[in-house]
Scaffold this active site. Sequence first.
Site, PDB file in Angstrom:
ATOM      1  N   LYS A   1       0.820  -1.203   0.000  1.00 25.88           N
ATOM      2  CA  LYS A   1       0.000   0.000   0.000  1.00 25.88           C
ATOM      3  C   LYS A   1       0.863   1.267   0.000  1.00 25.88           C
ATOM      4  O   LYS A   1       2.082   1.195   0.199  1.00 25.88           O
ATOM      5  CB  LYS A   1      -0.942  -0.043   1.200  1.00 25.88           C
ATOM      6  CG  LYS A   1      -1.927  -1.213   1.111  1.00 25.88           C
ATOM      7  CD  LYS A   1      -2.861  -1.258   2.304  1.00 25.88           C
ATOM      8  CE  LYS A   1      -3.848  -2.408   2.180  1.00 25.88           C
ATOM      9  NZ  LYS A   1      -4.833  -2.411   3.285  1.00 25.88           N
TER      10      LYS A   1
ATOM     11  N   TYR B   1     -12.216  -2.966  -4.557  1.00 25.09           N
ATOM     12  CA  TYR B   1     -12.760  -3.132  -3.205  1.00 25.09           C
ATOM     13  C   TYR B   1     -14.290  -3.066  -3.171  1.00 25.09           C
ATOM     14  O   TYR B   1     -14.884  -2.814  -2.119  1.00 25.09           O
ATOM     15  CB  TYR B   1     -12.159  -2.070  -2.269  1.00 25.09           C
ATOM     16  CG  TYR B   1     -10.712  -2.318  -1.942  1.00 25.09           C
ATOM     17  CD1 TYR B   1     -10.330  -3.378  -1.125  1.00 25.09           C
ATOM     18  CD2 TYR B   1      -9.713  -1.499  -2.456  1.00 25.09           C
ATOM     19  CE1 TYR B   1      -9.000  -3.614  -0.824  1.00 25.09           C
ATOM     20  CE2 TYR B   1      -8.374  -1.725  -2.157  1.00 25.09           C
ATOM     21  CZ  TYR B   1      -8.026  -2.782  -1.341  1.00 25.09           C
ATOM     22  OH  TYR B   1      -6.694  -3.016  -1.044  1.00 25.09           O
TER      23      TYR B   1
ATOM     24  N   ASN C   1      -2.615  -0.629   6.952  1.00 29.28           N
ATOM     25  CA  ASN C   1      -1.907  -1.827   7.398  1.00 29.28           C
ATOM     26  C   ASN C   1      -0.857  -2.370   6.421  1.00 29.28           C
ATOM     27  O   ASN C   1      -0.524  -3.540   6.450  1.00 29.28           O
ATOM     28  CB  ASN C   1      -2.902  -2.908   7.819  1.00 29.28           C
ATOM     29  CG  ASN C   1      -3.780  -3.380   6.690  1.00 29.28           C
ATOM     30  OD1 ASN C   1      -3.551  -3.060   5.527  1.00 29.28           O
ATOM     31  ND2 ASN C   1      -4.794  -4.143   7.031  1.00 29.28           N
TER      32      ASN C   1
ATOM     33  N   HIS D   1      -2.062  -5.604   1.337  1.00 30.74           N
ATOM     34  CA  HIS D   1      -3.287  -6.345   1.062  1.00 30.74           C
ATOM     35  C   HIS D   1      -2.852  -7.697   0.525  1.00 30.74           C
ATOM     36  O   HIS D   1      -1.850  -7.788  -0.182  1.00 30.74           O
ATOM     37  CB  HIS D   1      -4.128  -5.640  -0.011  1.00 30.74           C
ATOM     38  CG  HIS D   1      -5.159  -6.531  -0.622  1.00 30.74           C
ATOM     39  ND1 HIS D   1      -6.430  -6.633  -0.119  1.00 30.74           N
ATOM     40  CD2 HIS D   1      -5.087  -7.399  -1.665  1.00 30.74           C
ATOM     41  CE1 HIS D   1      -7.105  -7.517  -0.836  1.00 30.74           C
ATOM     42  NE2 HIS D   1      -6.313  -7.985  -1.784  1.00 30.74           N
TER      43      HIS D   1
ATOM     44  N   GLU E   1      -8.377 -11.410  -8.269  1.00 28.84           N
ATOM     45  CA  GLU E   1      -7.589 -10.209  -7.998  1.00 28.84           C
ATOM     46  C   GLU E   1      -6.388 -10.087  -8.928  1.00 28.84           C
ATOM     47  O   GLU E   1      -6.067  -8.992  -9.390  1.00 28.84           O
ATOM     48  CB  GLU E   1      -7.145 -10.206  -6.538  1.00 28.84           C
ATOM     49  CG  GLU E   1      -8.304 -10.010  -5.580  1.00 28.84           C
ATOM     50  CD  GLU E   1      -7.899 -10.032  -4.122  1.00 28.84           C
ATOM     51  OE1 GLU E   1      -6.713 -10.281  -3.812  1.00 28.84           O
ATOM     52  OE2 GLU E   1      -8.774  -9.784  -3.274  1.00 28.84           O
TER      53      GLU E   1
END
Length: 146
Positions: free
Chosen positions: A9, A49, A112, A115, A126
């Site tokens: 991220k 998402y 966080n 992913h 994905e």
Amino acid sequence: MQNTLVIIKPNGVRGAIIGEIIARFEKSRLAVSAIRLRTITRAEAEGFYAEHKERGFFGELVDFMTSGPVVLLALRGEKAVEAVRHMNGATNPANALPGTIRFDFAPNTGENVVHSSDSAESAAREIAYWFKADELTEYTPASYVL
């Protein structure tokens, strides 16, 4: 062999820990079969998402994921989905085990650092969202020369 997707991220990219994260995966005998560094668009983030659209954190997630470049990684290896999820640690870094990526680098649940796909089915969907089939290599950890 199994494939999975990882996204490092924006805070992982800004924090200059791309190499550290990829090295952890490679040391665990996971091969990088595709990699891309780019800033994703709002439409791409919303589509990726979409399953979270009705949740309260959706807008913040999309804003965060489009706030800077991300690294998109397709990884390949034995039980890759399970291995990556274990290495990443709990979604909430406060619940992650020491030595996991989120324990070591993530400031909070919303940021966080990584992913990863939660199942083989999610991984297939994905990976196809971000990569064309001809962009994936068939390297396996066993084919690496050490």
